[in-house]
Design a protein around this motif. Structure first.
Motif, PDB file in Angstrom:
ATOM      1  N   ASP A 166       1.016  -1.169   0.029  1.00  0.00           N
ATOM      2  CA  ASP A 166      -0.107   0.107   0.056  1.00  0.00           C
ATOM      3  C   ASP A 166       0.944   1.098   0.038  1.00  0.00           C
ATOM      4  O   ASP A 166       1.440   1.726   0.603  1.00  0.00           O
ATOM      5  CB  ASP A 166      -0.892   0.107   1.247  1.00  0.00           C
ATOM      6  CG  ASP A 166      -2.181  -1.038   1.021  1.00  0.00           C
ATOM      7  OD1 ASP A 166      -2.357  -1.110  -0.114  1.00  0.00           O
ATOM      8  OD2 ASP A 166      -2.495  -1.266   2.160  1.00  0.00           O
ATOM      9  N   ASN A 167       0.602   2.219  -0.875  1.00  0.00           N
ATOM     10  CA  ASN A 167       1.269   3.323  -1.235  1.00  0.00           C
ATOM     11  C   ASN A 167       2.818   3.217  -1.458  1.00  0.00           C
ATOM     12  O   ASN A 167       3.566   4.129  -0.948  1.00  0.00           O
ATOM     13  CB  ASN A 167       1.097   4.247   0.062  1.00  0.00           C
ATOM     14  CG  ASN A 167      -0.429   4.593   0.208  1.00  0.00           C
ATOM     15  OD1 ASN A 167      -0.862   4.963  -0.731  1.00  0.00           O
ATOM     16  ND2 ASN A 167      -0.828   4.331   1.411  1.00  0.00           N
TER      17      ASN A 167
ATOM     18  N   HIS B  48       5.820   2.988  -4.062  1.00  0.00           N
ATOM     19  CA  HIS B  48       6.083   3.659  -5.338  1.00  0.00           C
ATOM     20  C   HIS B  48       7.048   2.653  -6.049  1.00  0.00           C
ATOM     21  O   HIS B  48       8.322   2.630  -5.938  1.00  0.00           O
ATOM     22  CB  HIS B  48       6.707   4.951  -5.317  1.00  0.00           C
ATOM     23  CG  HIS B  48       5.536   5.797  -4.622  1.00  0.00           C
ATOM     24  ND1 HIS B  48       4.218   6.173  -5.056  1.00  0.00           N
ATOM     25  CD2 HIS B  48       5.175   6.235  -3.344  1.00  0.00           C
ATOM     26  CE1 HIS B  48       3.606   6.959  -4.098  1.00  0.00           C
ATOM     27  NE2 HIS B  48       4.374   7.069  -3.130  1.00  0.00           N
TER      28      HIS B  48
ATOM     29  N   VAL C 213      -0.405  -3.319  -8.586  1.00  0.00           N
ATOM     30  CA  VAL C 213      -1.538  -2.232  -8.366  1.00  0.00           C
ATOM     31  C   VAL C 213      -2.605  -3.119  -7.500  1.00  0.00           C
ATOM     32  O   VAL C 213      -3.348  -2.425  -6.617  1.00  0.00           O
ATOM     33  CB  VAL C 213      -1.908  -1.973  -9.744  1.00  0.00           C
ATOM     34  CG1 VAL C 213      -3.282  -0.926  -9.587  1.00  0.00           C
ATOM     35  CG2 VAL C 213      -0.798  -0.981 -10.202  1.00  0.00           C
TER      36      VAL C 213
ATOM     37  N   GLY D  39      -1.943  -2.736  -3.996  1.00  0.00           N
ATOM     38  CA  GLY D  39      -1.880  -1.144  -3.647  1.00  0.00           C
ATOM     39  C   GLY D  39      -1.042  -0.327  -3.857  1.00  0.00           C
ATOM     40  O   GLY D  39      -0.980   0.893  -3.555  1.00  0.00           O
TER      41      GLY D  39
ATOM     42  N   ARG E  50       1.682   1.964  -6.109  1.00  0.00           N
ATOM     43  CA  ARG E  50       1.387   2.883  -7.313  1.00  0.00           C
ATOM     44  C   ARG E  50       2.557   2.754  -8.325  1.00  0.00           C
ATOM     45  O   ARG E  50       3.840   2.626  -8.017  1.00  0.00           O
ATOM     46  CB  ARG E  50       1.710   4.365  -6.715  1.00  0.00           C
ATOM     47  CG  ARG E  50       0.381   4.918  -5.917  1.00  0.00           C
ATOM     48  CD  ARG E  50      -0.843   4.743  -6.385  1.00  0.00           C
ATOM     49  NE  ARG E  50      -1.671   5.774  -6.197  1.00  0.00           N
ATOM     50  CZ  ARG E  50      -2.952   5.606  -6.572  1.00  0.00           C
ATOM     51  NH1 ARG E  50      -3.377   4.600  -7.166  1.00  0.00           N
ATOM     52  NH2 ARG E  50      -3.990   6.436  -6.137  1.00  0.00           N
TER      53      ARG E  50
ATOM     54  N   GLU F 209      -5.827   1.815 -13.202  1.00  0.00           N
ATOM     55  CA  GLU F 209      -5.941   2.727 -12.381  1.00  0.00           C
ATOM     56  C   GLU F 209      -4.554   2.460 -11.220  1.00  0.00           C
ATOM     57  O   GLU F 209      -4.305   1.293 -11.076  1.00  0.00           O
ATOM     58  CB  GLU F 209      -6.976   2.607 -11.292  1.00  0.00           C
ATOM     59  CG  GLU F 209      -7.162   3.714 -10.358  1.00  0.00           C
ATOM     60  CD  GLU F 209      -8.257   3.851  -9.706  1.00  0.00           C
ATOM     61  OE1 GLU F 209      -8.616   4.310  -8.439  1.00  0.00           O
ATOM     62  OE2 GLU F 209      -9.511   3.585 -10.221  1.00  0.00           O
ATOM     63  N   GLY F 210      -3.795   3.568 -10.749  1.00  0.00           N
ATOM     64  CA  GLY F 210      -2.563   3.340 -10.143  1.00  0.00           C
ATOM     65  C   GLY F 210      -1.307   3.040 -10.750  1.00  0.00           C
ATOM     66  O   GLY F 210      -0.154   2.970 -10.674  1.00  0.00           O
TER      67      GLY F 210
ATOM     68  N   HIS G   5       5.693  10.684  -8.236  1.00  0.00           N
ATOM     69  CA  HIS G   5       5.789  10.209  -6.916  1.00  0.00           C
ATOM     70  C   HIS G   5       6.652  10.612  -5.682  1.00  0.00           C
ATOM     71  O   HIS G   5       6.482  10.604  -4.802  1.00  0.00           O
ATOM     72  CB  HIS G   5       5.627   8.575  -6.830  1.00  0.00           C
ATOM     73  CG  HIS G   5       4.677   8.202  -7.787  1.00  0.00           C
ATOM     74  ND1 HIS G   5       3.242   8.305  -7.313  1.00  0.00           N
ATOM     75  CD2 HIS G   5       4.687   7.450  -8.575  1.00  0.00           C
ATOM     76  CE1 HIS G   5       2.559   7.592  -8.299  1.00  0.00           C
ATOM     77  NE2 HIS G   5       3.329   7.040  -9.187  1.00  0.00           N
TER      78      HIS G   5
END
Length: 144
Positions: free
Chosen positions: A6-7, A9, A28, A31, A33, A48-49, A74
Motif C-alpha cells: 500500500d502506497n 512507489h 497495483v 495497493g 503506485r 488505475e494506479g 511520486h
C-alpha cells in the motif's frame, strides 16, 4: 495475499507485455503506485494506479527519463522491478530463430546495454544517496 505494498512507489521496466504486464497488474492490486516504462504502452491505458511511460530503454537517455518521470509522479522510488526485454515472440521456438535475428539483437543491445539495465540501476542507485530510495534492492534475472 498482503504484500504490504500500500502506497509503495514502484518503477517497472518492460511493464506493458507478458510477465511485466502481469507483474504491473499484481502490484497495483496490492495497493502499489506503479510507473511502467515500455516502448508500447497501449496495454497499460486505463489501469488505475499506473503511470505509463512510452520510451526506449536502450536509448542512452531512456533510463534517466524513466527514473525522472517516477520522481516527478511520486517523489520517490521504493522498489525497482527491472524486467526489460528485447525479443519478439517466435512461435517456431529457438530453432525457428535465424542467425540474422540473433545477430540483430546482439547489434541492437551490445554488452552492458541489454535493455539499459545497468543505466536503470545506476539512475536509481544515485537516488540512494539523496534519500529518495526507501526500500531494498532485489535483482530477479530469470536465470541469466
Amino acid at each position: 495475499m498482503d504484500l504490504q505494498l500500500d502506497n509503495k512507489h514502484i518503477l517497472i521496466t518492460g511493464g506493458s507485455k507478458g510477465i511485466g504486464l502481469a507483474v504491473t497488474r499484481a502490484l497495483v492490486e496490492e495497493g502499489a503506485r506503479v510507473v511502467a516504462g515500455a516502448r508500447g504502452i497501449e496495454s497499460l491505458s486505463g489501469i488505475e494506479g499506473v503511470t505509463p511511460v512510452a520510451l526506449d530503454l536502450a536509448a542512452p537517455d531512456g533510463p534517466g527519463r524513466l527514473v525522472q518521470r517516477a520522481l516527478d509522479a511520486h517523489g520517490r522510488v521504493d522498489v525497482l522491478v527491472n524486467n526489460v526485454g528485447a525479443v519478439r515472440l517466435r512461435l517456431e521456438g529457438f530453432l525457428g530463430t535465424s542467425d540474422e535475428e540473433f545477430a540483430s539483437v546482439e547489434r541492437a543491445t551490445p554488452v552492458g546495454r541489454w535493455g539499459g539495465e545497468i543505466e536503470i540501476a545506476r539512475a536509481v542507485m544515485a537516488l540512494v544517496e539523496s534519500d529518495f530510495i526507501t526500500g531494498e534492492t532485489l535483482r530477479v534475472d530469470g536465470g541469466r
